[in-house]
Write a protein that holds these residues in place. Sequence first.
Motif, mmCIF file in Angstrom:
data_model
loop_
_atom_site.group_PDB
_atom_site.id
_atom_site.type_symbol
_atom_site.label_atom_id
_atom_site.label_comp_id
_atom_site.label_asym_id
_atom_site.label_seq_id
_atom_site.Cartn_x
_atom_site.Cartn_y
_atom_site.Cartn_z
ATOM 1 N N ARG A 134 -20.177 13.302 11.794
ATOM 2 C CA ARG A 134 -19.573 13.591 10.501
ATOM 3 C C ARG A 134 -18.056 13.442 10.604
ATOM 4 N N GLU A 135 -17.426 13.411 9.455
ATOM 5 C CA GLU A 135 -15.994 13.152 9.413
ATOM 6 C C GLU A 135 -15.201 14.182 10.216
ATOM 7 N N ILE A 136 -14.473 13.682 11.193
ATOM 8 C CA ILE A 136 -13.648 14.565 12.012
ATOM 9 C C ILE A 136 -12.611 13.700 12.708
ATOM 10 N N LEU A 137 -11.480 14.264 13.019
ATOM 11 C CA LEU A 137 -10.422 13.517 13.682
ATOM 12 C C LEU A 137 -10.002 14.243 14.936
ATOM 13 N N LEU A 138 -10.244 13.606 16.095
ATOM 14 C CA LEU A 138 -9.814 14.183 17.349
ATOM 15 C C LEU A 138 -8.326 13.914 17.549
ATOM 16 N N LEU A 139 -7.577 14.940 17.906
ATOM 17 C CA LEU A 139 -6.156 14.773 18.156
ATOM 18 C C LEU A 139 -5.884 14.448 19.613
ATOM 19 N N TYR A 205 -9.269 -1.733 5.894
ATOM 20 C CA TYR A 205 -10.632 -1.851 6.415
ATOM 21 C C TYR A 205 -11.596 -0.868 5.757
ATOM 22 N N ASN A 206 -11.121 -0.169 4.749
ATOM 23 C CA ASN A 206 -11.965 0.735 3.970
ATOM 24 C C ASN A 206 -12.681 1.749 4.856
ATOM 25 N N ASP A 207 -11.976 2.240 5.901
ATOM 26 C CA ASP A 207 -12.604 3.184 6.822
ATOM 27 C C ASP A 207 -11.786 4.455 7.020
ATOM 28 N N TYR A 208 -10.705 4.604 6.274
ATOM 29 C CA TYR A 208 -9.887 5.812 6.369
ATOM 30 C C TYR A 208 -10.643 6.972 5.738
ATOM 31 N N ALA A 237 -14.113 5.790 -2.558
ATOM 32 C CA ALA A 237 -15.333 5.227 -1.976
ATOM 33 C C ALA A 237 -15.131 3.753 -1.662
ATOM 34 N N ASN A 238 -14.318 3.081 -2.483
ATOM 35 C CA ASN A 238 -14.032 1.663 -2.261
ATOM 36 C C ASN A 238 -12.559 1.408 -2.570
ATOM 37 N N SER A 239 -11.734 1.406 -1.535
ATOM 38 C CA SER A 239 -10.301 1.226 -1.748
ATOM 39 C C SER A 239 -9.928 -0.235 -1.969
ATOM 40 N N TYR A 240 -10.920 -1.123 -1.995
ATOM 41 C CA TYR A 240 -10.637 -2.530 -2.266
ATOM 42 C C TYR A 240 -10.415 -2.800 -3.754
ATOM 43 N N GLN A 241 -10.688 -1.800 -4.586
ATOM 44 C CA GLN A 241 -10.464 -1.968 -6.014
ATOM 45 C C GLN A 241 -8.971 -1.898 -6.322
ATOM 46 N N SER A 242 -8.570 -2.500 -7.427
ATOM 47 C CA SER A 242 -7.168 -2.492 -7.827
ATOM 48 C C SER A 242 -6.798 -1.109 -8.357
ATOM 49 N N PRO A 243 -5.494 -0.775 -8.425
ATOM 50 C CA PRO A 243 -5.082 0.567 -8.841
ATOM 51 C C PRO A 243 -5.607 0.985 -10.215
ATOM 52 N N ASP A 244 -5.654 0.072 -11.167
ATOM 53 C CA ASP A 244 -6.150 0.444 -12.494
ATOM 54 C C ASP A 244 -7.636 0.785 -12.455
ATOM 55 N N ARG A 318 -9.117 -17.431 7.784
ATOM 56 C CA ARG A 318 -9.865 -18.432 8.552
ATOM 57 C C ARG A 318 -10.484 -17.860 9.815
ATOM 58 N N TYR A 319 -9.738 -17.026 10.531
ATOM 59 C CA TYR A 319 -10.190 -16.587 11.845
ATOM 60 C C TYR A 319 -10.527 -15.100 11.939
ATOM 61 N N GLY A 320 -10.220 -14.335 10.919
ATOM 62 C CA GLY A 320 -10.493 -12.910 10.984
ATOM 63 C C GLY A 320 -11.972 -12.586 10.927
ATOM 64 N N VAL A 321 -12.332 -11.407 11.396
ATOM 65 C CA VAL A 321 -13.716 -10.959 11.252
ATOM 66 C C VAL A 321 -13.973 -10.619 9.789
ATOM 67 N N ARG A 322 -15.191 -10.287 9.485
ATOM 68 C CA ARG A 322 -15.564 -10.081 8.087
ATOM 69 C C ARG A 322 -14.702 -9.014 7.412
ATOM 70 N N SER A 323 -14.460 -7.895 8.102
ATOM 71 C CA SER A 323 -13.659 -6.823 7.491
ATOM 72 C C SER A 323 -12.230 -7.274 7.230
ATOM 73 N N ASP A 324 -11.676 -8.116 8.110
ATOM 74 C CA ASP A 324 -10.335 -8.656 7.881
ATOM 75 C C ASP A 324 -10.311 -9.498 6.610
#
Length: 516
Positions: A134-139, A205-208, A237-244, A318-324
């Motif tokens: 689950r969501e957690i951040l190790l320091l 990368y929509n993973d934050y 949920a999807n930060s790829y959307q535009s601000p509006d 051209r060369y990035g992975v799918r998430s790029d």
Amino acid sequence: PRRTDFCRRAFIAALMLFGGLLSFVSAPSFGAPAPPGFSNGYVPVVLQAQLRDRNGKPVSGIPLRFAGSLEGFAMLPGGSNTVPCRMTYSVVARTNSEGIASGRVFGPGGAGRAGQAWFRGEASAAVRIAPGSREILLLAAPPKPQTVTLPLLPGFGNPSGESSLHFDLLAFEEADREIGGFPVWTATNGKTDRIVVLLEGFDLYNDYTATNVMQLVSVAGDILRRRGISFLIVNYANSYQSPDQLAPCATEAVRAAARVSGRPVALAGLSMGGLVARWALVEAENAGKPLPVHTLLEMDTPNRGANIHPGLQAMIARYGVRSDREGIQSAAARALLFARPTAVEWRRIGLPLADRHVPIRWTDNSADHDDFYRRLRALNAKGGYPTTIRRVAVANSSRVLKAPGSGSLLHLWLPWGFAWTLAARPADRAPGSLLPPQYGRRFASYYPFGIAGSYLGAQPTFVPASSALDAEANERPPFDAFYARPDNQPNRPHDDIDPGAAAFVVREILSENWQP
């Protein structure tokens, strides 16, 4: 093109295999396998980690992965001669109610052969969160894993003894509650009568996670929480959307927070989050239903846009992975970035099977960017800024920088002396915050023996100061209060909040009277 790419990959794989064989032949005997008749067994080693949050509270139910290597000596059964040996391992264990996870590691000989060998070298390990937690951040772990190296000496007279390796891990605390489905980190007094609604920025990368967002602002957030301020985090949920497109989410969060607090809230936006906030506030004003907000705070928001060199964008596409590729071509990126490359002309460099295509010419296309900012500024007579509340902005950089210059941006080299360099534009060295390092590292590669690779010569400017403050250095920004670093201070990463900016934010938030 697919056949050519396959051949190139096969060639590089062959080189890497050759490098691996050469390394094996020339490796010191310490890393070599035991000769026939020798045992590769180890005495068991217990790995243990205790996970607590910053408040000392145990964090349970988190799967931790212990990964590392053991180095020691194996003995010929019944004899006294030993040979050096090494074992890598990966063990997953889940934290219990006391925040403790433990696992046991055996060598290739297994527990039953522990009497034939003993471990008297060193053990190294890094603890990382296993997938699916689950969501957690190790320091004390990723992005900076904790690594421990200790001598483990079970003793020659007790080869079946047991050694242990212990980790004390610190985690950023989880949210205290939810309001309207949004996670909330409450003030240390436990009250939620004063709330800052904090909007996430563009997530390439929509993973934050919401915890990532809260940890990012903790320099100021910790002080404010001690002063009675709670934080509600909006993590799209999807930060790829535009601000509006994201604005309705901000509206929902603000109204939910105000219902609980019983008074207006402060609305803060990290990077693109400031544009989301602007759109939500003005849209509500235009509808005659203004949001219950007393202050808009923009943190290094690209009010005029953001910069990523079109040549870099072409290489990513051209060369990035799918998430790029998905991130750089998303609606959010198209709206924010000053220009995107179209009609790209490529040139092949290098010999067949070990070549690359690089962009040499393209057309700067700013249509999507221009359209978004035109619509934003046309929302009202104030250029798309709310008119009834206090407006505050932060530039995470200086407004003036001596001789920013241009120079090299991306450098790539290939076998047999072939190379290519992408020259930086003035925008890449302008006063402003830099492209976050984790994004820049995506351009770094290094093949065995240095036969090929690439790197960014320097992190380029991402959000110019003139964009963060919506004003050139000789103009007055359209804000009631604003912050920029002193002139000629070196540019710093976009996601590394300047201490002066954090102090400014604390003063501005606490200066409000927070009356219902």
